[in-house]
Design an enzyme around this catalytic site. Structure first.
Site, mmCIF file in Angstrom:
data_model
loop_
_atom_site.group_PDB
_atom_site.id
_atom_site.type_symbol
_atom_site.label_atom_id
_atom_site.label_comp_id
_atom_site.label_asym_id
_atom_site.label_seq_id
_atom_site.Cartn_x
_atom_site.Cartn_y
_atom_site.Cartn_z
ATOM 1 N N PRO A 1 0.780 -1.218 0.000
ATOM 2 C CA PRO A 1 0.000 0.000 0.000
ATOM 3 C C PRO A 1 0.821 1.282 0.000
ATOM 4 O O PRO A 1 1.855 1.373 0.666
ATOM 5 C CB PRO A 1 -0.820 -0.100 1.296
ATOM 6 C CG PRO A 1 -0.142 -1.131 2.113
ATOM 7 C CD PRO A 1 0.491 -2.077 1.154
ATOM 8 N N ASN A 2 0.328 2.226 -0.767
ATOM 9 C CA ASN A 2 0.866 3.593 -0.886
ATOM 10 C C ASN A 2 2.179 3.674 -1.661
ATOM 11 O O ASN A 2 2.676 4.772 -1.925
ATOM 12 C CB ASN A 2 1.015 4.250 0.503
ATOM 13 C CG ASN A 2 -0.303 4.299 1.245
ATOM 14 O OD1 ASN A 2 -1.278 4.824 0.704
ATOM 15 N ND2 ASN A 2 -0.378 3.711 2.421
ATOM 16 N N ARG B 1 4.760 10.900 -2.714
ATOM 17 C CA ARG B 1 4.466 10.765 -1.290
ATOM 18 C C ARG B 1 5.707 11.077 -0.433
ATOM 19 O O ARG B 1 6.800 10.559 -0.727
ATOM 20 C CB ARG B 1 4.045 9.294 -1.128
ATOM 21 C CG ARG B 1 4.364 8.655 0.133
ATOM 22 C CD ARG B 1 4.179 7.146 0.115
ATOM 23 N NE ARG B 1 3.884 6.749 1.465
ATOM 24 C CZ ARG B 1 4.157 5.556 1.965
ATOM 25 N NH1 ARG B 1 4.671 4.609 1.216
ATOM 26 N NH2 ARG B 1 3.877 5.302 3.209
ATOM 27 N N TYR C 1 10.979 9.070 1.230
ATOM 28 C CA TYR C 1 11.004 8.016 0.199
ATOM 29 C C TYR C 1 11.668 8.436 -1.117
ATOM 30 O O TYR C 1 11.761 7.624 -2.039
ATOM 31 C CB TYR C 1 9.564 7.536 -0.072
ATOM 32 C CG TYR C 1 8.910 6.937 1.156
ATOM 33 C CD1 TYR C 1 9.387 5.760 1.723
ATOM 34 C CD2 TYR C 1 7.827 7.567 1.773
ATOM 35 C CE1 TYR C 1 8.797 5.219 2.866
ATOM 36 C CE2 TYR C 1 7.233 7.032 2.914
ATOM 37 C CZ TYR C 1 7.725 5.860 3.453
ATOM 38 O OH TYR C 1 7.147 5.317 4.573
ATOM 39 N N ASN D 1 8.095 -5.385 -0.515
ATOM 40 C CA ASN D 1 7.920 -4.263 0.402
ATOM 41 C C ASN D 1 6.425 -4.170 0.678
ATOM 42 O O ASN D 1 5.660 -3.675 -0.151
ATOM 43 C CB ASN D 1 8.443 -2.954 -0.211
ATOM 44 C CG ASN D 1 8.355 -1.786 0.773
ATOM 45 O OD1 ASN D 1 7.698 -1.878 1.804
ATOM 46 N ND2 ASN D 1 9.022 -0.692 0.437
ATOM 47 N N ALA E 1 2.915 -0.608 5.079
ATOM 48 C CA ALA E 1 2.411 -0.632 6.459
ATOM 49 C C ALA E 1 1.880 -2.004 6.873
ATOM 50 O O ALA E 1 1.814 -2.305 8.070
ATOM 51 C CB ALA E 1 1.322 0.425 6.627
ATOM 52 N N GLU F 1 12.566 -9.204 2.316
ATOM 53 C CA GLU F 1 11.777 -8.047 2.772
ATOM 54 C C GLU F 1 12.604 -6.773 2.589
ATOM 55 O O GLU F 1 13.767 -6.727 2.987
ATOM 56 C CB GLU F 1 11.422 -8.252 4.252
ATOM 57 C CG GLU F 1 10.666 -7.085 4.874
ATOM 58 C CD GLU F 1 10.357 -7.317 6.361
ATOM 59 O OE1 GLU F 1 10.479 -8.474 6.848
ATOM 60 O OE2 GLU F 1 10.017 -6.339 7.033
ATOM 61 N N HIS G 1 12.617 -2.410 2.944
ATOM 62 C CA HIS G 1 12.023 -1.125 3.306
ATOM 63 C C HIS G 1 12.939 -0.016 2.826
ATOM 64 O O HIS G 1 14.158 -0.070 3.060
ATOM 65 C CB HIS G 1 11.798 -1.007 4.815
ATOM 66 C CG HIS G 1 10.849 -2.052 5.290
ATOM 67 N ND1 HIS G 1 9.503 -1.987 5.017
ATOM 68 C CD2 HIS G 1 11.064 -3.224 5.925
ATOM 69 C CE1 HIS G 1 8.923 -3.073 5.491
ATOM 70 N NE2 HIS G 1 9.849 -3.845 6.044
ATOM 71 N N ARG H 1 12.427 5.306 12.909
ATOM 72 C CA ARG H 1 11.129 5.992 12.839
ATOM 73 C C ARG H 1 10.246 5.625 14.042
ATOM 74 O O ARG H 1 10.753 5.150 15.055
ATOM 75 C CB ARG H 1 10.490 5.680 11.488
ATOM 76 C CG ARG H 1 11.373 6.149 10.309
ATOM 77 C CD ARG H 1 10.749 5.831 8.971
ATOM 78 N NE ARG H 1 9.500 6.556 8.779
ATOM 79 C CZ ARG H 1 8.635 6.275 7.800
ATOM 80 N NH1 ARG H 1 8.908 5.314 6.925
ATOM 81 N NH2 ARG H 1 7.513 6.965 7.682
#
Ligand code: DQA
Length: 139
Positions: free
Chosen positions: A9-10, A17, A22, A71, A74, A95, A97, A104
């Site tokens: 998502p996103n 964004r 990012y 990835n 969330a 995985e 990110h 964060r």
């Protein structure tokens, strides 16, 4: 060699964004560079904002391909269902990110997915996808 990149998502909004986190490249632009860098690797890309669609994609490709770079955005921090899907399939999953999630908010520090993945690449920006591909090539 067939490698799939799956973004959750996103991540369709990369380049638009939260650019300070990012970066300002769209994933499509980055992907074009990645494909030309690895002409011998068949890189396929899928993105969805929907948890069940990500699970369906993992089931669809997870028994036949050489590697998956995931990835999950969330959903990383919330989804037992995606963790179970990774455990169910046989294709190795790396995985990724883009941001260093450990720098964060606290809720980003835990991943339900990591323990079912081959490895994790965190905090190297978009280059993390390339590093994940390298790790799958080396095996
Ligand atoms: C992310 C980190 C997640 O915490 C966040 O929800 C994302 C992107 C990353 O690539 O840094 O959507 O997975």
């Amino acid at each position: 060699m067939n490698i799939h990149i799956i973004n959750g998502p996103n991540l369709n909004l990369l380049g638009v964004r939260e650019k300070s986190i990012y970066g300002d490249s769209s994933f499509e632009t980055y992907l074009a560079g990645l494909k030309s860098r690895y002409p011998d690797v068949n890189i396929t890309y899928y993105q969805s904002n929907v948890e069940g669609e990500l699970i369906n994609k993992l089931h669809e490709i997870g028994f036949s391909e050489d590697g998956i770079v995931l990835n999950a955005g969330a959903y990383t921090h919330t989804s037992v269902a995606i963790a179970d899907a990774i455990a169910a399939i046989t294709t190795p999953v790396v995985e990724v990110h883009i941001s260093n999630v450990h720098k964060r908010e606290e809720f980003r520090h835990h991943s339900f997915l990591s323990s079912n993945c081959k490895g994790i690449i965190v905090g190297f920006g978009m280059d993390g996808y390339r590093l994940a591909i390298e790790s799958l090539i080396v095996k």
